[in-house]
Design an enzyme around this catalytic site. Sequence first.
Site, PDB file in Angstrom:
ATOM      1  N   LYS A 193       0.043  -9.416  14.393  1.00 54.92           N
ATOM      2  CA  LYS A 193       0.753  -8.603  15.390  1.00 54.92           C
ATOM      3  C   LYS A 193       0.170  -8.819  16.785  1.00 54.92           C
ATOM      4  O   LYS A 193       0.889  -9.071  17.753  1.00 54.92           O
ATOM      5  CB  LYS A 193       0.679  -7.132  15.001  1.00 54.92           C
ATOM      6  CG  LYS A 193       1.555  -6.226  15.867  1.00 54.92           C
ATOM      7  CD  LYS A 193       1.313  -4.758  15.562  1.00 54.92           C
ATOM      8  CE  LYS A 193       1.598  -4.404  14.122  1.00 54.92           C
ATOM      9  NZ  LYS A 193       3.025  -4.436  13.781  1.00 54.92           N
TER      10      LYS A 193
ATOM     11  N   ARG B 236      -1.355   0.589  15.724  1.00 58.14           N
ATOM     12  CA  ARG B 236      -0.767  -0.088  14.566  1.00 58.14           C
ATOM     13  C   ARG B 236      -1.752  -1.100  13.983  1.00 58.14           C
ATOM     14  O   ARG B 236      -2.553  -1.694  14.706  1.00 58.14           O
ATOM     15  CB  ARG B 236       0.520  -0.832  14.959  1.00 58.14           C
ATOM     16  CG  ARG B 236       1.607   0.034  15.560  1.00 58.14           C
ATOM     17  CD  ARG B 236       2.785  -0.835  16.008  1.00 58.14           C
ATOM     18  NE  ARG B 236       3.782  -0.084  16.735  1.00 58.14           N
ATOM     19  CZ  ARG B 236       4.853   0.480  16.158  1.00 58.14           C
ATOM     20  NH1 ARG B 236       5.046   0.364  14.865  1.00 58.14           N
ATOM     21  NH2 ARG B 236       5.731   1.136  16.887  1.00 58.14           N
TER      22      ARG B 236
ATOM     23  N   GLY C 278       4.037  -2.443   5.750  1.00 54.55           N
ATOM     24  CA  GLY C 278       3.936  -1.079   5.235  1.00 54.55           C
ATOM     25  C   GLY C 278       2.686  -0.784   4.439  1.00 54.55           C
ATOM     26  O   GLY C 278       2.528   0.326   3.935  1.00 54.55           O
TER      27      GLY C 278
ATOM     28  N   MET D  79      -0.540  -0.854   5.473  1.00 55.58           N
ATOM     29  CA  MET D  79      -1.609  -0.167   6.197  1.00 55.58           C
ATOM     30  C   MET D  79      -0.993   0.850   7.154  1.00 55.58           C
ATOM     31  O   MET D  79       0.210   1.081   7.129  1.00 55.58           O
ATOM     32  CB  MET D  79      -2.507  -1.189   6.889  1.00 55.58           C
ATOM     33  CG  MET D  79      -3.334  -1.998   5.893  1.00 55.58           C
ATOM     34  SD  MET D  79      -4.383  -3.231   6.671  1.00 55.58           S
ATOM     35  CE  MET D  79      -3.186  -4.379   7.327  1.00 55.58           C
TER      36      MET D  79
ATOM     37  N   ARG E  46       7.287 -12.096  14.554  1.00 58.13           N
ATOM     38  CA  ARG E  46       6.503 -12.850  13.583  1.00 58.13           C
ATOM     39  C   ARG E  46       7.439 -13.807  12.882  1.00 58.13           C
ATOM     40  O   ARG E  46       8.659 -13.623  12.907  1.00 58.13           O
ATOM     41  CB  ARG E  46       5.831 -11.919  12.565  1.00 58.13           C
ATOM     42  CG  ARG E  46       6.804 -11.084  11.771  1.00 58.13           C
ATOM     43  CD  ARG E  46       6.099 -10.020  10.964  1.00 58.13           C
ATOM     44  NE  ARG E  46       7.048  -9.082  10.361  1.00 58.13           N
ATOM     45  CZ  ARG E  46       6.742  -7.855   9.963  1.00 58.13           C
ATOM     46  NH1 ARG E  46       5.499  -7.421  10.086  1.00 58.13           N
ATOM     47  NH2 ARG E  46       7.641  -7.069   9.438  1.00 58.13           N
TER      48      ARG E  46
ATOM     49  N   HIS F  48      11.896  -0.908   4.246  1.00 59.82           N
ATOM     50  CA  HIS F  48      10.678  -1.237   3.507  1.00 59.82           C
ATOM     51  C   HIS F  48      11.000  -1.951   2.201  1.00 59.82           C
ATOM     52  O   HIS F  48      10.398  -2.972   1.858  1.00 59.82           O
ATOM     53  CB  HIS F  48       9.881   0.043   3.235  1.00 59.82           C
ATOM     54  CG  HIS F  48       8.692  -0.165   2.346  1.00 59.82           C
ATOM     55  ND1 HIS F  48       8.757  -0.037   0.970  1.00 59.82           N
ATOM     56  CD2 HIS F  48       7.409  -0.515   2.637  1.00 59.82           C
ATOM     57  CE1 HIS F  48       7.556  -0.293   0.460  1.00 59.82           C
ATOM     58  NE2 HIS F  48       6.732  -0.574   1.447  1.00 59.82           N
TER      59      HIS F  48
ATOM     60  N   SER G   2      -6.478 -37.563 -20.212  1.00 59.32           N
ATOM     61  CA  SER G   2      -5.517 -36.515 -19.869  1.00 59.32           C
ATOM     62  C   SER G   2      -6.208 -35.177 -20.103  1.00 59.32           C
ATOM     63  O   SER G   2      -6.685 -34.905 -21.212  1.00 59.32           O
ATOM     64  CB  SER G   2      -4.251 -36.614 -20.725  1.00 59.32           C
ATOM     65  OG  SER G   2      -3.345 -35.594 -20.377  1.00 59.32           O
TER      66      SER G   2
ATOM     67  N   CYS H 259      -2.173 -32.506 -18.735  1.00 58.53           N
ATOM     68  CA  CYS H 259      -0.988 -32.152 -19.515  1.00 58.53           C
ATOM     69  C   CYS H 259      -0.977 -30.692 -19.941  1.00 58.53           C
ATOM     70  O   CYS H 259      -0.112 -30.264 -20.696  1.00 58.53           O
ATOM     71  CB  CYS H 259      -0.838 -33.060 -20.735  1.00 58.53           C
ATOM     72  SG  CYS H 259      -2.239 -33.031 -21.859  1.00 58.53           S
TER      73      CYS H 259
ATOM     74  N   TYR I  64      -1.415 -38.335 -12.267  1.00 55.34           N
ATOM     75  CA  TYR I  64      -0.170 -37.651 -12.591  1.00 55.34           C
ATOM     76  C   TYR I  64      -0.453 -36.251 -13.113  1.00 55.34           C
ATOM     77  O   TYR I  64      -1.565 -35.941 -13.543  1.00 55.34           O
ATOM     78  CB  TYR I  64       0.654 -38.443 -13.620  1.00 55.34           C
ATOM     79  CG  TYR I  64       0.059 -38.510 -15.009  1.00 55.34           C
ATOM     80  CD1 TYR I  64       0.288 -37.502 -15.952  1.00 55.34           C
ATOM     81  CD2 TYR I  64      -0.729 -39.589 -15.401  1.00 55.34           C
ATOM     82  CE1 TYR I  64      -0.258 -37.561 -17.219  1.00 55.34           C
ATOM     83  CE2 TYR I  64      -1.272 -39.670 -16.671  1.00 55.34           C
ATOM     84  CZ  TYR I  64      -1.037 -38.640 -17.582  1.00 55.34           C
ATOM     85  OH  TYR I  64      -1.574 -38.701 -18.839  1.00 55.34           O
TER      86      TYR I  64
END
Length: 895
Positions: free
Chosen positions: A22, A91, A100, A102, A335, A451, A778, A846, A866
Amino acid sequence: MVRYVYDFHEGRRDMADLLGGKGANLAEMTRLGLPVPPGFTVTTDACRAFLATGSEPDGMVAEVSRHLSAVEAAAGRRLGERDDPLLLSVRSGARFSMPGMMETVLDIGLNDDSVLGLAKVSGSERFAWDSYRRLVQMFGSTVMGVDAALFERTMTRLKSLRHAPDDLHLAARDLAELVEAYKQLIRDETGEDFPQSPAEQLRRAILAVFRSWNGERARLYRRREHIPDDLGTAVTVQRMVFGNLGADSGSGVAFTRDPATGRSGLYGDYLPNAQGEDVVAGIRNTVPLTELERLDPRSHEQLRDHMRTLERHYRDLCDIEFTIERGTLWMLQTRVGKRTAEAAFAIAAELTDEGLVTRDEALARVSGDGLARLMFPRFDTSATGEALAHGIPASPGAAVGAAVFDSAEAVRRAAAGEKVVLVRQETTPDDLPGMIAAQAVLTSRGGKTSHAAVVARGMGKVCVCGAEELAVDTEARRLTTRTGTVVEEGTVISVDGSDGAVYLGAAPLADSAVMRFLEAGERSAGVAGAVARALEHADAVRRLEVRANADTPEDARRARRFGAQGIGLCRTEHMFLGERRKLVEEMILARDDAERERALDALLPLQRQDFTDILEAMDGLPVTIRLLDPPLHEFLPDRTDLAVRIAAAEARGGRPHPHERALLEAVGRMHEENPMLGLRGVRLGLVVPGLVAMQVRAVAEAVVARIRAGGSPHAEIMVPLVGAVEELRIARAEVERVLAAVSEESGVPVRCPVGTMIELPRAALTAGRIAEEAEFFSFGTNDLTQTTWGFSRDDVEAEFFSAYLDKGIFPASPFETLDRDGVGRLVRIAVDEGRATRRGLTIGVCGEHGGDPESVHFFHATGLDYVSCSPFRVPVARLEAGRAALAGTEGSDSR
């Protein structure tokens, strides 16, 4: 000397770690020249220092005082002044958005004297008392710890006495009466008076915001969103501007694009004669921004211009809070907005087309988790019938569950395995546990910026808001439609977050557009097209191959359609289920080599055909076939059931079947206290004569059959659960003997690489020696996690994992996201030592971690070749492998 306070004009967008999201964004808007009320930010450093010691850090109070003087000078008013008071908002603002979770306190600076001055200077007695009651209510609950529900009950009683449908219908004298009632409530509950000193109000409000960082709902939200606990929150202190000054004032929340669908345009909610908290709280239903154009054309045009500026500057969807005070527009926050998965893909594609972001940046802005959600089915609207009600589609998807009317009940039922839909008039931050537990959230009030909508979207949870046709009675635990239909708690309902419809019962489902694209290549201009573009770019930039875990030709074909580059794990034990179980049983019960060979000979053609079909489905691509792994007792009947059947037969005077007695003897002989650490994997092949030879022959003969049919088979043979190189050396010698025999018999050269699974800590720690015999590794991370932690996955997840997550011992289940510190370290050791012995050693994974987005990034960074996962996770792994390749190259242009 450490600084703890920054004016808005001193900060920047890239200071979010210090100023919180903020504060950093308010500073950025100030730098852009947008109309931002003056203010300052108390840093996250100050918060962390306060949480560590329990008191303000040295110098913080003096810094706040100096910066407050600057705000007073800019405003031409003073905090605490009687005739024309400066009022402040306080705030929270963490590094990552936590909507919402805090605390916020508005109208700091009002007291019994200054409220009279505010009434005079504003020309509105009602406005002044409305602002004062808001301060007392917020301060009482947030700072002084009074139950917020007590204030709501006091307000509800007064509205009932005055026959007022909402707070707007309360007169100034009613609000003055309410202030006195609130102050008495605080006195009764805390034993102290509401503070009349504005300086004390400001100090205590800042510290309350700091404390709220460790509040229960904030900690729960951080666990859910994997936000670190040690960041702390900043506190933004800002001159109040008022949206509750009459018809020419109001507050709103706007998005530069639809956060549910991603469509470009002006989206949001506006509430005339209201402060910003009223908009997000959903206590009154808002109007769309198009209505603002009619009410205040000039402010609407200014807002649209500012939104264009912000979207071009941030190059992303922007979430904006604003207030209009008597025709003057003020920007209170921006934001990068939370969005649904559908919107994320659509926005990334559109911003690329508009030239605002590169293809690399667009890929970085979508996620595998989001793609997984888009693959979920949607309701078949052609077969749903008439809807109970329609609301605002706030977060898309299809969810079915029993209606519940409070958070605690949602948590209780979900813990018992029931799917639920949380139904509320509107949600508050205290409803977060129920929202997490529920399949969907349904409210009768609020809009896309309420909210419920914001939090549900952030969690990828289905949500419909503002379903005004529903009367929600939380006390009676039921809802009633306008046509009189009553839905009691426990009744199954279906919630369609894509079009806002609510249905009685379980609505039928249909494949999503994204799934149709993945299955059949049906590409559209909508979200499926955006997903296709993201996957194409991910495939172009990724280094990791993506294979699938598949045991049947059908799974193999699906995996190939989904983009798999081979099979990383074919579990042969799954081929012995059903009717074939009898043949395995005969092999176990064999009294001599001849009987065992007959059973193995019967299994051979069945295995050969299985392998032939899978190799055909994956022609030209590698297929890693794991030799039989699970304990043999899994193929035998339950010992207790057998014993009971035999005892019952004897009690009736009969004679149990000899086969059952033989079975009981075999089950007893093979019983193990801990079978997952017993006779399985390579141990099984070394102890049961002929088993490895049968399976390898089946593979080799399938390879021959495919070559003769003109195919290009690439079979690999994987030996499971190796803990010592000697085990693999013996097993590999048997494999190569059989391969050579089949090559000689058929006249077709058969070459199958032989490797092993690394699924025991000892294997990882001795990987250098094991690589002398293994042509590939693997990682079986499911078993490696079990054996490293000493957990039995089947037992512990239900028993204590939730407690471990609550206590922060786990940030996430180690069976879902790889434990990098422990299991991950073993993986790194094995990779380094294996390749030190055998240069160019092919290494994959895997376990199910191969389809987990966060784990894919770890495997990329560790240098694996992979990942392999279930077919339905293949697109997710492809996307995340691309995103992992771009990590560290942010800003590069692959257009």
